[in-house]
Design a protein around this motif. Sequence first.
Motif, PDB file in Angstrom:
ATOM      1  N   LYS A 141       0.821  -1.214   0.000  1.00  0.00           N
ATOM      2  CA  LYS A 141       0.000   0.000   0.000  1.00  0.00           C
ATOM      3  C   LYS A 141       0.855   1.265   0.000  1.00  0.00           C
ATOM      4  CE  LYS A 141      -3.953  -2.167   2.290  1.00  0.00           C
ATOM      5  NZ  LYS A 141      -4.830  -2.187   3.501  1.00  0.00           N
ATOM      6  N   ASN A 142       2.189   1.063   0.055  1.00  0.00           N
ATOM      7  CA  ASN A 142       3.102   2.201   0.075  1.00  0.00           C
ATOM      8  C   ASN A 142       4.153   2.094  -1.025  1.00  0.00           C
ATOM      9  OD1 ASN A 142       2.671   3.982   2.726  1.00  0.00           O
ATOM     10  ND2 ASN A 142       2.210   1.845   3.228  1.00  0.00           N
ATOM     11  N   ASP A 143       3.769   1.458  -2.131  1.00  0.00           N
ATOM     12  CA  ASP A 143       4.645   1.338  -3.298  1.00  0.00           C
ATOM     13  C   ASP A 143       5.993   0.714  -2.943  1.00  0.00           C
ATOM     14  OD1 ASP A 143       5.055   1.601  -6.058  1.00  0.00           O
ATOM     15  OD2 ASP A 143       6.093   3.523  -5.818  1.00  0.00           O
ATOM     16  N   MET A 144       5.983  -0.232  -1.982  1.00  0.00           N
ATOM     17  CA  MET A 144       7.175  -0.964  -1.531  1.00  0.00           C
ATOM     18  C   MET A 144       8.246  -0.039  -0.941  1.00  0.00           C
ATOM     19  SD  MET A 144       6.023  -3.908  -2.106  1.00  0.00           S
ATOM     20  CE  MET A 144       7.415  -4.832  -1.488  1.00  0.00           C
ATOM     21  N   ASP A 145       7.838   1.148  -0.478  1.00  0.00           N
ATOM     22  CA  ASP A 145       8.781   2.114   0.085  1.00  0.00           C
ATOM     23  C   ASP A 145       8.885   1.908   1.597  1.00  0.00           C
ATOM     24  OD1 ASP A 145      10.280   4.274   0.928  1.00  0.00           O
ATOM     25  OD2 ASP A 145       9.350   5.675  -0.482  1.00  0.00           O
ATOM     26  N   PHE A 146       9.857   1.122   2.005  1.00  0.00           N
ATOM     27  CA  PHE A 146      10.027   0.792   3.415  1.00  0.00           C
ATOM     28  C   PHE A 146      10.297   2.030   4.263  1.00  0.00           C
ATOM     29  CE2 PHE A 146      12.558  -0.271   7.114  1.00  0.00           C
ATOM     30  CZ  PHE A 146      11.927  -1.392   7.639  1.00  0.00           C
ATOM     31  N   MET A 147      11.180   2.905   3.802  1.00  0.00           N
ATOM     32  CA  MET A 147      11.548   4.070   4.607  1.00  0.00           C
ATOM     33  C   MET A 147      10.392   5.053   4.775  1.00  0.00           C
ATOM     34  SD  MET A 147      14.434   3.361   5.763  1.00  0.00           S
ATOM     35  CE  MET A 147      14.558   4.900   6.673  1.00  0.00           C
ATOM     36  N   LYS A 148       9.479   5.082   3.825  1.00  0.00           N
ATOM     37  CA  LYS A 148       8.287   5.910   3.972  1.00  0.00           C
ATOM     38  C   LYS A 148       7.471   5.431   5.171  1.00  0.00           C
ATOM     39  CE  LYS A 148       4.019   7.180   1.531  1.00  0.00           C
ATOM     40  NZ  LYS A 148       3.214   6.960   0.283  1.00  0.00           N
ATOM     41  N   ILE A 149       7.355   4.112   5.305  1.00  0.00           N
ATOM     42  CA  ILE A 149       6.653   3.526   6.446  1.00  0.00           C
ATOM     43  C   ILE A 149       7.448   3.750   7.728  1.00  0.00           C
ATOM     44  CG2 ILE A 149       5.922   1.329   7.484  1.00  0.00           C
ATOM     45  CD1 ILE A 149       5.348   0.339   4.619  1.00  0.00           C
ATOM     46  N   TRP A 150       8.760   3.513   7.669  1.00  0.00           N
ATOM     47  CA  TRP A 150       9.636   3.550   8.850  1.00  0.00           C
ATOM     48  C   TRP A 150       9.673   4.931   9.498  1.00  0.00           C
ATOM     49  CZ3 TRP A 150      10.916  -0.721  11.089  1.00  0.00           C
ATOM     50  CH2 TRP A 150      11.978  -0.794  11.993  1.00  0.00           C
ATOM     51  N   LYS A 151       9.523   5.964   8.674  1.00  0.00           N
ATOM     52  CA  LYS A 151       9.579   7.338   9.195  1.00  0.00           C
ATOM     53  C   LYS A 151       8.204   7.999   9.251  1.00  0.00           C
ATOM     54  CE  LYS A 151      14.383   8.157   7.846  1.00  0.00           C
ATOM     55  NZ  LYS A 151      15.349   9.036   7.152  1.00  0.00           N
ATOM     56  N   GLY A 152       7.158   7.185   9.068  1.00  0.00           N
ATOM     57  CA  GLY A 152       5.795   7.712   9.067  1.00  0.00           C
ATOM     58  C   GLY A 152       5.226   7.907  10.462  1.00  0.00           C
ATOM     59  N   SER A 153       4.003   8.418  10.509  1.00  0.00           N
ATOM     60  CA  SER A 153       3.373   8.781  11.788  1.00  0.00           C
ATOM     61  C   SER A 153       3.062   7.548  12.648  1.00  0.00           C
ATOM     62  CB  SER A 153       2.087   9.579  11.527  1.00  0.00           C
ATOM     63  OG  SER A 153       1.180   8.821  10.730  1.00  0.00           O
ATOM     64  N   ILE A 154       2.641   6.450  12.007  1.00  0.00           N
ATOM     65  CA  ILE A 154       2.331   5.234  12.780  1.00  0.00           C
ATOM     66  C   ILE A 154       3.606   4.675  13.414  1.00  0.00           C
ATOM     67  CG2 ILE A 154       1.461   2.867  12.668  1.00  0.00           C
ATOM     68  CD1 ILE A 154      -0.362   3.736  10.399  1.00  0.00           C
ATOM     69  N   ALA A 155       4.690   4.676  12.650  1.00  0.00           N
ATOM     70  CA  ALA A 155       5.967   4.197  13.183  1.00  0.00           C
ATOM     71  C   ALA A 155       6.418   5.072  14.353  1.00  0.00           C
ATOM     72  CB  ALA A 155       7.021   4.191  12.083  1.00  0.00           C
TER      73      ALA A 155
END
Length: 366
Positions: free
Chosen positions: A311-325
């Motif tokens: 759901k994030n275009d396979m962008d791990f760092m986008k998830i890692w630095k996101g608000s939920i993280a």
Amino acid sequence: MITKKAKFLRVLNNVYFKKNEPVSIVHFLTNRCNARCSFCFINFDDPNTFKNELDLDEIDKLTKNLGSSLLNVNLTGGEPFARKDIEEIAKLYIKNTTVQSIYVTTNASLPDRVESFAKNIINYDKNIELTFQISIDDMPQEHDRVRKISNLFQNCLDTYQRLKKIDPRVNPVVSITVNHENCENIEKIFEYLTNECEVESIKCTIVRDEGVYKTPDKKKKKIFEAYSWLTNKINELQKEGKLNNYNTNSLQGKLHNQKDKISWELIKKMYLEPKYISPCHAGSLFGIITAKGLVYPCEILEEKIIGDLRKNDMDFMKIWKGSIAKKTKEFILKTNCNCSYECALTYNILGNWRYQPSLLSSIIKY
């Protein structure tokens, strides 16, 4: 082009100050497995368990978005060699990331495939180090019974011996998981492996409550006693030069061996009576990627999904630095989250100044 020194300083800055990129990732390549261990956390009764694995194109995209501090990836499962493209996956991590070592957890039921993988990967990259954690948890007949694969114990030994002969950068380690099935037989198992089977590299882990597995309460004290005896015995024989764990000819191996000694003592302090000992860096320096592309801070916090790679275009760092993280990391620190999960403990030790004198002593000896 970034120099080795610059890369090293960047990693140090991340580990001790910024703590915003993973240094290590555990990637569950698959939930498929030809074994059915009685203490496994995977729900093999649910048919959805085996569906929707990340494919090679998705993993290619993922590995291009893992930050600039990644030193190690653990390829695991399930049984990672159930994936016939495991070699291609490893090469993507080498090609697209900054990894210096690959750790593979295997039941060693497929010796030919494991051996071929090891030879091809070290030929692909002259600097990569490979560690294989080969699971042996009991005497031959019991080991095969508990894991429900015939002749598995012998295949484990065969795999171990084959890997030893390949290259100094290939480090096979027999791993004993102390659990409710073997806790009253640990001394016999250890003596058999070291004396009769001539195994020279042994480490141990302690079973933990996760997924569908729950440790029987009446067995916890026995498990703790067996784990304490085994870690003390391994430490004793290492001091005498009769037993290795990780490759003692490399700096990384020296650090891992020293880290394990610290980790064992921490686990003994918290196993029977869980307590906070040091800050946890899961979700900061360490993370989990599931076979279906879900990102977690660690295996234990099963309810704390940080994000879905698809759901994030396979962008791990986008998830890692996101608000939920960010909220998840705050939760981990505010609640003094603690557990006996060895993979997370590794980076809690690495990122904590308290343990640096002990780790530095291993570098000085090196």
